[in-house]
Design a protein around this motif. Structure first.
Motif, short mmCIF file in Angstrom:
data_model
loop_
_atom_site.label_atom_id
_atom_site.label_comp_id
_atom_site.label_asym_id
_atom_site.label_seq_id
_atom_site.Cartn_x
_atom_site.Cartn_y
_atom_site.Cartn_z
N ILE A 225 -11.78 5.14 7.15
CA ILE A 225 -11.80 3.97 6.77
C ILE A 225 -10.29 4.00 5.89
O ILE A 225 -10.18 4.81 5.08
N GLU A 226 -9.27 2.78 6.64
CA GLU A 226 -7.67 2.81 6.09
C GLU A 226 -7.25 1.56 5.49
O GLU A 226 -7.22 1.33 6.76
N ASP A 227 -6.23 2.22 5.21
CA ASP A 227 -4.87 1.18 4.48
C ASP A 227 -5.89 -0.28 4.45
O ASP A 227 -5.56 -1.23 5.07
N ILE A 228 -6.40 -0.35 3.67
CA ILE A 228 -7.38 -0.89 2.84
C ILE A 228 -6.42 -1.67 1.60
O ILE A 228 -5.58 -0.77 0.93
N ARG B 206 2.30 17.35 4.17
CA ARG B 206 3.47 15.94 5.10
C ARG B 206 4.08 16.49 5.73
O ARG B 206 4.96 17.59 5.28
N TYR C 157 -14.26 2.66 -4.52
CA TYR C 157 -15.18 3.09 -3.09
C TYR C 157 -16.11 3.68 -3.22
O TYR C 157 -17.18 3.58 -2.62
N LEU D 245 -13.17 8.47 3.80
CA LEU D 245 -11.76 7.14 3.62
C LEU D 245 -11.02 9.02 2.17
O LEU D 245 -11.93 9.41 2.10
N GLU D 246 -9.54 8.61 2.03
CA GLU D 246 -8.78 9.22 0.89
C GLU D 246 -8.35 8.38 -0.31
O GLU D 246 -8.82 6.91 0.44
N CYS D 247 -8.13 9.06 -1.23
CA CYS D 247 -8.24 7.18 -2.00
C CYS D 247 -7.81 7.73 -3.14
O CYS D 247 -7.73 9.36 -3.69
N LEU E 123 0.70 -1.33 0.35
CA LEU E 123 -0.47 0.05 0.05
C LEU E 123 0.98 1.19 0.21
O LEU E 123 0.10 2.02 -1.06
N THR E 124 2.08 1.36 0.92
CA THR E 124 2.96 2.25 1.16
C THR E 124 4.04 2.28 1.98
O THR E 124 4.64 1.01 1.54
#
Ligand code: 16G
Length: 167
Positions: free
Chosen positions: A103-106, A166, A149, A139-141, A43-44
């Protein structure tokens, strides 16, 4: 209870039965050894995280009840975690002391894509967010994930912007 779910599954999969040889459950402390960090690296950037660091973070999250719900999918043959998603619940004063969900880190291991597992993870967290009383979930995407989504009833809100700095 997926009765309010906005999605459909073909073939049928469910929390109890996510697919052959797969099991869905909460994240455990031992998942460090089941490839959890390498899954997240799809994912990252995850950086080097030692087992001690992982366990300390796990303990810290556990100490915040009703705040971190991390659901994983395990391949029971290889004993590897191949999918994960997080619902983070933030307590608020607004809206009658309500909570909001994020909702995170899918992430689904690229070798297990096309099995509706991402959909199952997000649906599960969506339902959970309602059950625990969140007044909204977000969520962010990336652009290319907006269609995916949208199927869960998520949409870009007019006049609302996602802003980020950041460090
Ligand atoms: C995506 C994820 C977000 C994650 C971020 C990591 C979903 C729905 N969104 O936006 O949860 O934390 O990627 O990227 O899974 P970053 O390391 O660049 O912040």
């Amino acid at each position: 209870d997926f009765s309010k779910s906005t999605t459909q599954y073909n073939p049928a999969v469910s929390v109890k039965n996510p697919g052959e040889g797969l099991c869905m459950r909460p994240l455990c402390r031992g998942d460090y050894d089941e490839g959890y960090m390498s899954l997240l690296s799809q994912l990252t950037k995850v950086g080097d995280v030692s087992r001690e660091e992982f366990e300390a973070r796990f303990t810290a999250m556990e100490a915040c009840p009703n705040s971190y719900y991390i659901v994983v999918i395990e391949d029971t043959m290889t004993k590897k975690v191949i999918g994960s998603g997080t619902l983070a619940v933030e307590q608020k004063f607004i809206r009658k002391c309500s909570s909001r969900g994020r909702i995170e880190d899918i992430v689904v291991n690229d070798q297990y894509r096309g099995k509706q597992l991402g959909k199952l993870l997000v649906d599960t967290l969506m339902i959970l967010s309602q059950q625990v009383g969140c007044y909204k979930v977000s969520l962010e995407c990336k652009d290319n994930m907006v269609n995916f989504y949208s199927q869960f009833g998520l949409s870009k809100e007019e006049g609302q912007n996602y802003m980020c700095r950041r460090f």
